[in-house]
Design an enzyme around this catalytic site. Structure first.
Site, mmCIF file in Angstrom:
data_model
loop_
_atom_site.group_PDB
_atom_site.id
_atom_site.type_symbol
_atom_site.label_atom_id
_atom_site.label_comp_id
_atom_site.label_asym_id
_atom_site.label_seq_id
_atom_site.Cartn_x
_atom_site.Cartn_y
_atom_site.Cartn_z
ATOM 1 N N CYS A 139 8.516 -1.973 -0.062
ATOM 2 C CA CYS A 139 7.544 -0.877 -0.124
ATOM 3 C C CYS A 139 8.309 0.435 -0.028
ATOM 4 O O CYS A 139 9.515 0.435 0.217
ATOM 5 C CB CYS A 139 6.509 -0.990 0.986
ATOM 6 S SG CYS A 139 5.026 -0.008 0.616
ATOM 7 N N CYS B 287 6.989 3.384 1.702
ATOM 8 C CA CYS B 287 6.520 4.325 2.737
ATOM 9 C C CYS B 287 7.582 4.677 3.772
ATOM 10 O O CYS B 287 7.546 5.751 4.360
ATOM 11 C CB CYS B 287 5.267 3.796 3.415
ATOM 12 S SG CYS B 287 5.390 2.081 3.940
ATOM 13 N N CYS C 263 2.990 4.999 0.238
ATOM 14 C CA CYS C 263 3.651 3.814 -0.314
ATOM 15 C C CYS C 263 4.018 3.950 -1.791
ATOM 16 O O CYS C 263 4.284 2.938 -2.454
ATOM 17 C CB CYS C 263 2.778 2.588 -0.077
ATOM 18 S SG CYS C 263 2.429 2.291 1.672
ATOM 19 N N LYS D 265 -4.111 -7.002 2.431
ATOM 20 C CA LYS D 265 -3.627 -6.110 3.487
ATOM 21 C C LYS D 265 -4.655 -5.011 3.698
ATOM 22 O O LYS D 265 -5.005 -4.285 2.775
ATOM 23 C CB LYS D 265 -2.278 -5.519 3.076
ATOM 24 C CG LYS D 265 -1.732 -4.529 4.087
ATOM 25 C CD LYS D 265 -0.328 -4.093 3.722
ATOM 26 C CE LYS D 265 0.163 -3.022 4.667
ATOM 27 N NZ LYS D 265 1.501 -2.544 4.308
ATOM 28 N N ARG E 109 4.396 2.137 12.699
ATOM 29 C CA ARG E 109 4.735 3.427 12.099
ATOM 30 C C ARG E 109 5.608 4.252 13.044
ATOM 31 O O ARG E 109 6.386 5.092 12.591
ATOM 32 C CB ARG E 109 3.459 4.155 11.664
ATOM 33 C CG ARG E 109 2.805 3.401 10.502
ATOM 34 C CD ARG E 109 1.486 3.995 10.042
ATOM 35 N NE ARG E 109 0.835 3.078 9.092
ATOM 36 C CZ ARG E 109 -0.404 3.246 8.617
ATOM 37 N NH1 ARG E 109 -1.107 4.305 8.982
ATOM 38 N NH2 ARG E 109 -0.900 2.378 7.766
ATOM 39 N N ARG F 8 -4.149 5.610 4.054
ATOM 40 C CA ARG F 8 -3.824 4.609 3.030
ATOM 41 C C ARG F 8 -5.072 3.924 2.446
ATOM 42 O O ARG F 8 -4.975 2.858 1.849
ATOM 43 C CB ARG F 8 -2.896 3.544 3.623
ATOM 44 C CG ARG F 8 -1.580 4.080 4.176
ATOM 45 C CD ARG F 8 -0.499 3.005 4.121
ATOM 46 N NE ARG F 8 0.545 3.154 5.114
ATOM 47 C CZ ARG F 8 1.512 4.069 5.071
ATOM 48 N NH1 ARG F 8 1.564 4.943 4.091
ATOM 49 N NH2 ARG F 8 2.435 4.122 6.022
ATOM 50 N N GLU G 201 -8.267 -10.228 -4.458
ATOM 51 C CA GLU G 201 -6.862 -9.822 -4.399
ATOM 52 C C GLU G 201 -5.910 -11.015 -4.510
ATOM 53 O O GLU G 201 -4.912 -10.951 -5.224
ATOM 54 C CB GLU G 201 -6.574 -9.079 -3.076
ATOM 55 C CG GLU G 201 -7.076 -7.642 -3.036
ATOM 56 C CD GLU G 201 -6.187 -6.675 -3.821
ATOM 57 O OE1 GLU G 201 -5.157 -7.103 -4.363
ATOM 58 O OE2 GLU G 201 -6.530 -5.478 -3.883
ATOM 59 N N LYS H 272 -2.999 -9.734 6.413
ATOM 60 C CA LYS H 272 -2.498 -8.775 7.400
ATOM 61 C C LYS H 272 -3.527 -7.706 7.689
ATOM 62 O O LYS H 272 -4.065 -7.161 6.736
ATOM 63 C CB LYS H 272 -1.245 -8.134 6.810
ATOM 64 C CG LYS H 272 -0.577 -7.155 7.689
ATOM 65 C CD LYS H 272 0.602 -6.601 6.977
ATOM 66 C CE LYS H 272 1.084 -5.403 7.765
ATOM 67 N NZ LYS H 272 1.960 -4.584 7.023
ATOM 68 N N SER I 103 2.048 -5.061 14.625
ATOM 69 C CA SER I 103 2.571 -4.288 15.757
ATOM 70 C C SER I 103 1.525 -3.964 16.822
ATOM 71 O O SER I 103 1.798 -4.074 18.019
ATOM 72 C CB SER I 103 3.197 -3.002 15.230
ATOM 73 O OG SER I 103 2.242 -2.261 14.475
ATOM 74 N N TYR J 257 6.376 -10.352 16.188
ATOM 75 C CA TYR J 257 7.382 -9.761 17.073
ATOM 76 C C TYR J 257 7.581 -10.624 18.308
ATOM 77 O O TYR J 257 8.513 -10.402 19.072
ATOM 78 C CB TYR J 257 6.961 -8.329 17.452
ATOM 79 C CG TYR J 257 6.711 -7.471 16.213
ATOM 80 C CD1 TYR J 257 7.777 -6.896 15.527
ATOM 81 C CD2 TYR J 257 5.427 -7.299 15.699
ATOM 82 C CE1 TYR J 257 7.564 -6.159 14.369
ATOM 83 C CE2 TYR J 257 5.197 -6.561 14.549
ATOM 84 C CZ TYR J 257 6.262 -5.996 13.887
ATOM 85 O OH TYR J 257 6.054 -5.273 12.736
#
Ligand code: PBG
Ligand code: ZN
Length: 327
Positions: free
Chosen positions: A119, A121, A129, A198, A208, A220, A236, A251, A277, A316
């Site tokens: 991407c 961004c 993006c 997404k 971010r 976005r 999609e 996501k 995140s 994570y």
């Protein structure tokens, strides 16, 4: 009347519970995200993500070895370049930060699968993006010109040694554009893991911070999906499959478990869930306050993603989860 059917019969002993367990989380399911920055010996902890660091390439290599030794099969790399511009130069340049990190990791740990997030961004000065119309302050990214940059980026990543390309920008036709770019450059065998569904989510906030990619203006919502929509996710994924995606991603994960389930039912391709995140930050915050049992909450959540149909989980928590799984 006492009940005839007694499901509790099968819950009476730990071994019995183990025998009838329907879903099992393993280290093979995990993908660990890493953030690469220029420089040497750098490890900056991300303020909103305790335990997650921006790492220089030498540190990324150390981390990759550790991840591999824990039995985690793959990492996904994000980059924070020294300079950002309107052409997202560092994204597609052969000396770009992710390209350098990828080559270094593949050299040191050849059997670790390296996924590259594809991407722009993290590399654009405005944080969107893709390309914007000159003077645009709303963030209405120009679709088709952006495809050209994504194609270049994917080829540069493949050239650097990436094993899987993971486009995340939600541009129309991006899988097809990247597939043709890879094929023309001789990378027919590099799979595409598409961020197919997404959503425009507040749960990306801490990422971010980590990637220093907050849009400078606008949001976005003209390219990422409306959280209110479910059928649109199926549209999609249908397009991404037709365009040649090899794996599909949903996501965020936690507020979208129904989408994971629906996508899994609708396709035979592997489905990945991105435990993002903000989901990580909430668990860490509560755990650090002693309000929840971190290990149990994390394992329950990750197992829940498996139950909802995820074959793979980007998280994570991957290193901690692997440690707990390995006992
Ligand atoms: C970039 C990208 C984002 C994430 C992965 N790739 C953020 C965004 O759209 O702003 C989010 C990951 C996370 O929150 O953990 N397109
Ligand atoms: Zn992006």
């Amino acid at each position: 009347m006492f009940p005839t059917h007694r499901p509790r019969r099968l819950r009476s002993h730990p071994q019995l519970r183990r025998m009838v367990q329907e879903n099992v989380l393993t280290t093979s399911d995990l993908i660990y995200p890493l953030f690469a920055v220029p420089g040497e010996s750098i490890a900056n902890e991300v303020r909103s993500m305790p335990g997650v660091y921006q790492l220089s390439v030498d540190k990324i290599v150390e981390e990759a070895k550790e991840v591999y030794d824990l039995g985690i099969p793959a990492i996904i790399l994000f980059g924070i370049p020294a300079d950002k511009d309107t052409d997202a130069t560092d994204a597609w340049h052969e000396c770009g930060i992710v390209q350098r990190a990828t080559t270094a990791v593949k050299e040191a740990v050849p059997d670790l699968i390296v996924i590259n997030d594809t991407c722009l961004c993290e590399y654009t000065s405005h944080g969107h993006c893709g390309y914007l119309q000159v003077g645009d302050l709303t963030g209405r990214v120009l679709n088709d010109p952006t495809l050209e940059l994504l194609k270049k980026t994917a080829v540069a990543q493949a050239k650097a040694g990436a094993d899987i390309i993971a486009p995340s920008g939600m541009m129309d036709g991006f899988v097809q554009a990247i597939r043709s770019g890879l094929d023309e450059a001789g990378y027919q065998d590099i799979p595409i893991m598409s961020y197919a569904a997404k959503y425009a989510s507040a749960y990306y906030g801490p990422f971010r911070d980590a990637a220093e990619s907050t849009p400078q203006f606008g949001d976005r919502r003209t390219y990422q999906m409306d959280p209110a929509n479910g059928k649109e996710a199926l549209k999609e994924i249908e397009l991404d499959i037709a365009e040649g995606a090899d794996m599909l991603m949903v996501k965020p994960a936690l507020a979208y478990m129904d989408i994971i389930w629906r996508v899994k039912q609708a396709t035979n391709l592997p489905v990945a869930a991105y435990n993002v995140s903000g989901e990580y930050a909430m668990v860490k915050a509560a755990a650090l306050n002693g309000w929840v049992d971190e290990q149990r909450v994390v394992m329950e959540t990750l197992t829940g993603f498996k139950r909802s149909g995820a074959d793979l989980i980007l998280t994570y928590h991957a290193k901690d989860a692997a440690r707990w799984l390995n006992g």
